[in-house]
Design a protein around this motif. Structure first.
Motif, PDB file in Angstrom:
ATOM      1  N   HIS A 331     -58.630  64.330 -58.370  1.00 31.87           N
ATOM      2  CA  HIS A 331     -59.890  63.606 -58.125  1.00 31.87           C
ATOM      3  C   HIS A 331     -59.902  62.344 -57.489  1.00 31.87           C
ATOM      4  CE1 HIS A 331     -64.175  62.836 -59.817  1.00 31.87           C
ATOM      5  NE2 HIS A 331     -63.792  61.712 -59.276  1.00 31.87           N
ATOM      6  N   ASP A 332     -59.797  62.457 -56.209  1.00 36.36           N
ATOM      7  CA  ASP A 332     -59.466  61.197 -55.375  1.00 36.36           C
ATOM      8  C   ASP A 332     -61.033  60.873 -54.373  1.00 36.36           C
ATOM      9  OD1 ASP A 332     -56.991  60.950 -56.197  1.00 36.36           O
ATOM     10  OD2 ASP A 332     -56.113  61.895 -54.307  1.00 36.36           O
ATOM     11  N   ASP A 333     -61.465  59.829 -54.724  1.00 38.58           N
ATOM     12  CA  ASP A 333     -62.436  59.499 -54.026  1.00 38.58           C
ATOM     13  C   ASP A 333     -62.156  59.092 -52.577  1.00 38.58           C
ATOM     14  OD1 ASP A 333     -64.473  60.237 -55.760  1.00 38.58           O
ATOM     15  OD2 ASP A 333     -64.461  58.308 -56.886  1.00 38.58           O
ATOM     16  N   PRO A 334     -63.003  59.003 -51.629  1.00 35.52           N
ATOM     17  CA  PRO A 334     -62.507  58.422 -50.236  1.00 35.52           C
ATOM     18  C   PRO A 334     -62.120  57.131 -50.239  1.00 35.52           C
ATOM     19  CG  PRO A 334     -64.721  59.522 -49.975  1.00 35.52           C
ATOM     20  CD  PRO A 334     -64.471  59.503 -51.514  1.00 35.52           C
ATOM     21  N   CYS A 335     -61.168  56.788 -49.353  1.00 32.50           N
ATOM     22  CA  CYS A 335     -60.805  55.279 -49.460  1.00 32.50           C
ATOM     23  C   CYS A 335     -60.527  54.602 -48.145  1.00 32.50           C
ATOM     24  CB  CYS A 335     -59.077  55.278 -50.039  1.00 32.50           C
ATOM     25  SG  CYS A 335     -58.052  55.158 -48.825  1.00 32.50           S
ATOM     26  N   GLY A 336     -61.121  53.530 -48.093  1.00 30.66           N
ATOM     27  CA  GLY A 336     -60.997  52.633 -46.751  1.00 30.66           C
ATOM     28  C   GLY A 336     -59.842  51.673 -46.816  1.00 30.66           C
ATOM     29  N   PHE A 337     -59.129  51.730 -45.831  1.00 28.80           N
ATOM     30  CA  PHE A 337     -57.923  50.796 -45.756  1.00 28.80           C
ATOM     31  C   PHE A 337     -58.506  49.340 -45.429  1.00 28.80           C
ATOM     32  CE2 PHE A 337     -55.279  54.680 -44.458  1.00 28.80           C
ATOM     33  CZ  PHE A 337     -54.774  54.810 -45.814  1.00 28.80           C
ATOM     34  N   ASP A 338     -57.055  48.394 -46.034  1.00 27.68           N
ATOM     35  CA  ASP A 338     -57.606  46.917 -46.193  1.00 27.68           C
ATOM     36  C   ASP A 338     -57.732  46.426 -44.581  1.00 27.68           C
ATOM     37  OD1 ASP A 338     -57.279  44.376 -47.377  1.00 27.68           O
ATOM     38  OD2 ASP A 338     -56.011  44.234 -45.563  1.00 27.68           O
ATOM     39  N   PRO A 339     -58.863  45.900 -44.227  1.00 30.08           N
ATOM     40  CA  PRO A 339     -59.132  45.282 -42.732  1.00 30.08           C
ATOM     41  C   PRO A 339     -57.902  44.529 -42.356  1.00 30.08           C
ATOM     42  CG  PRO A 339     -61.034  44.910 -44.297  1.00 30.08           C
ATOM     43  CD  PRO A 339     -60.087  45.397 -45.227  1.00 30.08           C
ATOM     44  N   GLY A 340     -57.420  43.745 -43.130  1.00 31.09           N
ATOM     45  CA  GLY A 340     -56.303  42.753 -42.789  1.00 31.09           C
ATOM     46  C   GLY A 340     -55.175  43.666 -42.319  1.00 31.09           C
ATOM     47  N   VAL A 341     -54.720  44.753 -42.961  1.00 34.31           N
ATOM     48  CA  VAL A 341     -53.764  45.766 -42.570  1.00 34.31           C
ATOM     49  C   VAL A 341     -53.945  46.562 -41.389  1.00 34.31           C
ATOM     50  CG1 VAL A 341     -52.236  47.464 -43.326  1.00 34.31           C
ATOM     51  CG2 VAL A 341     -52.760  45.688 -44.925  1.00 34.31           C
ATOM     52  N   VAL A 342     -55.193  46.761 -41.296  1.00 34.41           N
ATOM     53  CA  VAL A 342     -55.780  47.731 -39.985  1.00 34.41           C
ATOM     54  C   VAL A 342     -55.660  46.807 -38.946  1.00 34.41           C
ATOM     55  CG1 VAL A 342     -57.697  48.724 -39.091  1.00 34.41           C
ATOM     56  CG2 VAL A 342     -57.094  49.065 -41.453  1.00 34.41           C
ATOM     57  N   ASP A 343     -56.154  45.605 -38.910  1.00 33.38           N
ATOM     58  CA  ASP A 343     -55.953  44.574 -37.972  1.00 33.38           C
ATOM     59  C   ASP A 343     -54.363  44.325 -37.640  1.00 33.38           C
ATOM     60  OD1 ASP A 343     -58.670  44.350 -37.865  1.00 33.38           O
ATOM     61  OD2 ASP A 343     -58.627  42.517 -38.677  1.00 33.38           O
ATOM     62  N   ALA A 344     -53.813  44.415 -38.577  1.00 31.09           N
ATOM     63  CA  ALA A 344     -52.330  44.015 -38.309  1.00 31.09           C
ATOM     64  C   ALA A 344     -51.559  45.134 -37.477  1.00 31.09           C
ATOM     65  CB  ALA A 344     -51.218  43.789 -39.497  1.00 31.09           C
ATOM     66  N   VAL A 345     -52.014  46.437 -37.764  1.00 35.18           N
ATOM     67  CA  VAL A 345     -51.398  47.631 -37.045  1.00 35.18           C
ATOM     68  C   VAL A 345     -52.113  47.573 -35.720  1.00 35.18           C
ATOM     69  CG1 VAL A 345     -51.548  50.078 -37.048  1.00 35.18           C
ATOM     70  CG2 VAL A 345     -51.117  48.964 -39.320  1.00 35.18           C
TER      71      VAL A 345
END
Ligand code: GLV
Ligand code: MN
Ligand code: MN
Length: 419
Positions: A331-345
């Motif tokens: 039972h896994d709800d959708p997840c949004g990644f952390d904006p800081g990590v997304v920006d770092a990538v």
């Protein structure tokens, strides 16, 4: 990017990374260039041994936790600081490819080795993790190692799960742990400062757009169930149809009903029945018992919630002759990644002048559970024709190395933040 960080990124070796992929691909190799390396199997044990050897060659610290997640750590200056983590999995689908999972492990090792060779010190430790049983192909459900590590699920909940041959996870896990004695025992739930996972995209978006790096924004939600249909075995030649309690016939009725339930003109819902165990599984006996899996996915929380809740009533209504038991297994709800990590990538990709795009993940990954306990994100690289969970899965050495360079730069940024 700092000069020392540039030096580390420059030491990422495309040749070494590719060679390691090919060495790992020999473990559990199957015809058609594929890999069958089921979780906690002899092949998984062999792959773990190879990874441990490479880590020890660099004198990295190696540890293991109670569910067999394997950790390779390069210490930081601040030994008390929580680690910046990276990783993925080494198990594969039964007819899997050479890159799903193992890429994130080898890219993480490549990043650690490049940083080490450059002699760059980091404030935080950087730690590679090879998660146990990400695929769930042998012992459902998937992403088990990270679920237990993050405390989302208890190890005890999974110990009695059996594979198609009746082998219990507790026994396969014990054999796997015994095969690599002397590793430091790591606690579950150790804090992490951040987590970045590299993976092949497993879809066609990057290739179609001509981009090398996918900056992953999140993962769609999913629900898994086991559905057990119980009837009665009878003689196929003599028993009138009206008197039968045919479990396979009702399983088909249920699957058809679930296809109707999940029908979606927008083609955003994903519905799969991929595993079926039939008893007694004989051409001239009516099936007494069928167990099959259900996998439903959607990026919208309300939609996946509605569909997940509708599975059991739809299955029970569709059965005409048999009894039905529906057991949720994931039972896994959708997840949004952390904006800081997304920006770092994204920053790392831009800094290396690699063409990137933001995209969500259709596949599930251990990053989903890590996102519950620390800032998390992912890096995708293209795979040929978007093919995955298939022997033909392919990726280019250059793209794999590009992803490892982005990973190295992003890990360094996060491990030296807050100085
Ligand atoms: C992982 O392999 C998944 O099922 O998405
Ligand atoms: Mn994977
Ligand atoms: Mn997979």
């Amino acid at each position: 990017m700092r000069e020392a960080h540039q030096d580390a990124v420059a030491r990422v070796s495309e040749e070494r990374l590719w060679r390691r992929h090919m060495e790992m691909a020999r473990i559990g190799a199957i015809p058609g260039n594929g890999v069958n390396r089921a979780a906690l199997s002899r092949e998984d044990i062999a792959a773990r041994g190879v990874l441990i050897g490479w880590a020890r060659d660099r004198k990295f610290e190696v540890g293991v936790d109670a569910i067999g997640n394997l950790f390779v750590r390069r210490p930081g200056r601040d030994r008390a600081a929580a680690a910046v983590m990276t990783g993925s999995h080494m198990d594969s689908q039964p007819r899997g490819g050479r890159f799903d999972g193992i890429y994130g492990v080898l890219a993480g090792l490549e990043a650690l080795q490049a940083i080490d060779e450059a002699g760059v010190s980091t404030r935080r430790p950087i730690e590679l993790v090879a998660w146990t049983n990400e695929e769930g192909g042998r012992f459902p459900p998937c992403t088990m190692g990270s679920a237990v590590y993050t405390g989302a699920r208890k190890l005890e909940d999974f110990l009695d799960v059996t594979d198609n041959d009746g082998v219990a996870l507790r026994d396969a896990l014990a054999r796997t742990l015994a095969a690599a004695p002397g590793l430091a025992l790591r606690p579950l739930n150790a804090p992490a400062a951040a987590y970045i996972e590299a993976h092949i995209e497993q879809g066609p978006l990057l290739e179609n757009a001509g981009r090398t790096i996918g900056v992953v924004t999140g993962i769609q939600g999913l629900r898994w169930f086991n559905i057990e249909v119980s009837g009665r075995t009878d003689h196929a030649g003599t028993t009138p149809l009206a008197l039968r309690r045919d479990a396979l016939r009702d399983a088909v009725n249920i699957i058809n009903a679930l296809h109707e339930l999940t029908r979606d003109a927008a083609d955003a819902v994903r519905f799969t029945v991929g595993r079926m165990l039939v008893t007694p599984n004989s051409p001239n006996s009516v099936a007494s018992h069928v167990l099959f899996s259900v996998d439903v996915r959607h990026p919208d929380p309300a939609t996946i919630d509605r569909l997940g809740k509708a599975v059991e009533p739809a299955a029970k209504a569709a059965a005409k002759q048999c009894t039905v038991k529906v057991t949720p297994t994931l039972h896994d709800d959708p997840c949004g990644f952390d904006p800081g990590v997304v920006d770092a990538v994204e920053r790392a990709a831009n800094g290396l002048k690699l063409r990137s795009m933001r995209l969500p993940s259709g596949a599930s990954h251990d990053a989903m559970y890590m996102a519950r306990v620390c800032p998390a994100g992912m890096i995708f690289v293209p795979c040929e024709n978007g093919v995955s969970h298939n022997e033909a899965e392919n990726a280019s050495a250059a793209d794999l190395a590009a992803g490892a360079r982005v990973l190295t730069a992003a890990l360094l940024e996060l491990a030296n933040k807050d100085e």
